[in-house]
Scaffold this active site. Structure first.
Site, PDB file in Angstrom:
ATOM      1  N   ILE A   7       0.984  -1.155  -0.009  1.00 22.41           N
ATOM      2  CA  ILE A   7       0.183  -0.045   0.091  1.00 22.41           C
ATOM      3  C   ILE A   7       1.032   1.286  -0.005  1.00 22.41           C
ATOM      4  O   ILE A   7       1.903   1.347   0.775  1.00 22.41           O
ATOM      5  CB  ILE A   7      -0.958   0.030   1.197  1.00 22.41           C
ATOM      6  N   GLY A   9       1.427   5.471   0.391  1.00 22.81           N
ATOM      7  CA  GLY A   9       0.783   6.786   1.085  1.00 22.81           C
ATOM      8  C   GLY A   9       0.158   6.402   2.310  1.00 22.81           C
ATOM      9  O   GLY A   9      -1.211   6.679   2.513  1.00 22.81           O
ATOM     10  N   SER A  11       0.953   7.133   5.574  1.00 21.35           N
ATOM     11  CA  SER A  11       1.336   7.819   6.619  1.00 21.35           C
ATOM     12  C   SER A  11       0.168   8.610   7.319  1.00 21.35           C
ATOM     13  O   SER A  11       0.093   8.643   8.605  1.00 21.35           O
ATOM     14  CB  SER A  11       2.638   9.015   6.253  1.00 21.35           C
ATOM     15  N   GLY A  13      -4.550   9.125   7.027  1.00 21.73           N
ATOM     16  CA  GLY A  13      -5.722   9.065   6.076  1.00 21.73           C
ATOM     17  C   GLY A  13      -6.105   7.747   5.710  1.00 21.73           C
ATOM     18  O   GLY A  13      -5.929   6.664   6.435  1.00 21.73           O
ATOM     19  N   SER A 137     -11.099   8.844  -7.622  1.00 20.50           N
ATOM     20  CA  SER A 137     -11.902  10.010  -7.126  1.00 20.50           C
ATOM     21  C   SER A 137     -13.284  10.219  -7.766  1.00 20.50           C
ATOM     22  O   SER A 137     -13.184   9.700  -9.100  1.00 20.50           O
ATOM     23  CB  SER A 137     -10.967  11.214  -7.014  1.00 20.50           C
ATOM     24  N   TYR A 150      -6.063  18.245 -11.037  1.00 18.44           N
ATOM     25  CA  TYR A 150      -6.405  17.154 -10.086  1.00 18.44           C
ATOM     26  C   TYR A 150      -7.239  16.144 -10.892  1.00 18.44           C
ATOM     27  O   TYR A 150      -7.069  14.977 -10.996  1.00 18.44           O
ATOM     28  CB  TYR A 150      -6.839  17.500  -8.718  1.00 18.44           C
TER      29      TYR A 150
END
Length: 288
Positions: A7, A9, A11, A13, A137, A150
């Site tokens: 996985i 990212g 750190s 959330g 998203s 984005y």
């Protein structure tokens, strides 16, 4: 034997929630992050005895990715699941964004996904098994004000996921899924606001009035409206775990009722993307 999950990212959330929940479910989790100085929160939250290992991985650096994956393969022998979670929001108009910012938002949100996927595919292909989950998203399906750069990166993630699923899935039994949350109560949103503050908001030009409407609309939402839009990281992680455990994983999935409603014109006829996948395979690879 425990399945091996990588996985990115983790750190804060969603990435952190995924790492913790999957470790509790019995996965051997390699939780990666760019800055290992931020690992304490994840390590302290991990259950005693959980099969969770924290490693350094920067999705913008191919050498960092390859070094991490080589270490996992030497240690665990395989990677069954890759969750491309690392990403960053960006709220600024095309005219206001610098060339450096445009490259950065694309690099983190799209090219990082490609780099990590490229690095794990040889091992999954050899095993004729695997699953790549890309955290996209609703902005990967529906363009939104002041989020065009984005959204463009997330649209790219959507196309990348669909295209891989059209031939690698039938040929090599590797599944691909784009997970499409709406808003998430997490450090992700705070980072967007911090980035906006660092750039000192918007200059006093013709965009400012529209931007004020955008911000005003967000601030005017009732608590009930906000609750419909924003999920916790754990709630989104629950949906991802359902995808991981599915016998036939979807090509795409939204994580809330609000997200489904926002994307209904784009996804209403094919909620999970499987009809489109089958049509593409039949059109281009009829032997499958």
């Amino acid at each position: 034997m425990s399945k091996v999950a990588l996985i990115t990212g983790t750190s804060t959330g969603l990435g952190q929630s995924l790492a913790l929940q999957m470790a509790k479910q019995g996965f051997r989790v390699f939780a990666t992050m760019r800055d290992l100085s931020k690992a304490d929160q994840l390590i302290n939250a991990a259950s005693q005895g959980a099969a969770l290992e924290v490693m350094e991985l920067d999705v913008t650096d191919s050498d960092s990715i390859q070094n991490c994956i080589d270490t996992i393969i030497r240690d665990a022998g395989r990677i069954d699941l890759l969750i491309n979670n690392a990403g960053a929001g960006f709220v600024k108009t095309t005219e206001h964004a610098s060339e450096e910012e445009i490259r950065w938002v694309t690099d983190v949100n799209y090219l990082g996904v490609v780099r990590c996927t490229k690095a794990v595919l040889p091992y999954m292909r050899e095993a004729r098994s695997g699953h790549v989950i890309n955290i996209s998203s609703v902005g990967g399906l529906v363009g939104q004000p002041f989020n065009e750069l984005y959204c463009a990166a997330k649209f790219a993630v959507e196309g990348y996921t669909e295209a891989l699923a059209s031939y690698i899935t039938p040929a090599f039994n590797i599944n691909f899924t784009a997970v499409e949350p709406g808003g998430i109560h997490s450090e992700f949103a705070n980072n967007v606001l911090s980035q906006l503050e660092r750039s000192q908001g918007y200059p006093e030009d013709e965009y400012q009035g529209v931007f004020n409407q955008y911000i005003g609309g967000m601030r005017s939402r009732s608590p009930e409206q906000t609750a419909e839009i924003y999920q916790t990281s754990d709630q989104v992680a629950d949906v991802v775990l359902q995808v991981v455990q599915a016998e036939e994983p979807p090509i795409r999935v939204r994580t809330s009722k609000w997200a489904n409603e926002l994307c209904n014109f784009k996804s209403g006829l094919d909620q999970d993307g499987k009809k489109q996948q089958r049509m593409v395979i039949e059109s281009f690879l009829p032997e499958f």
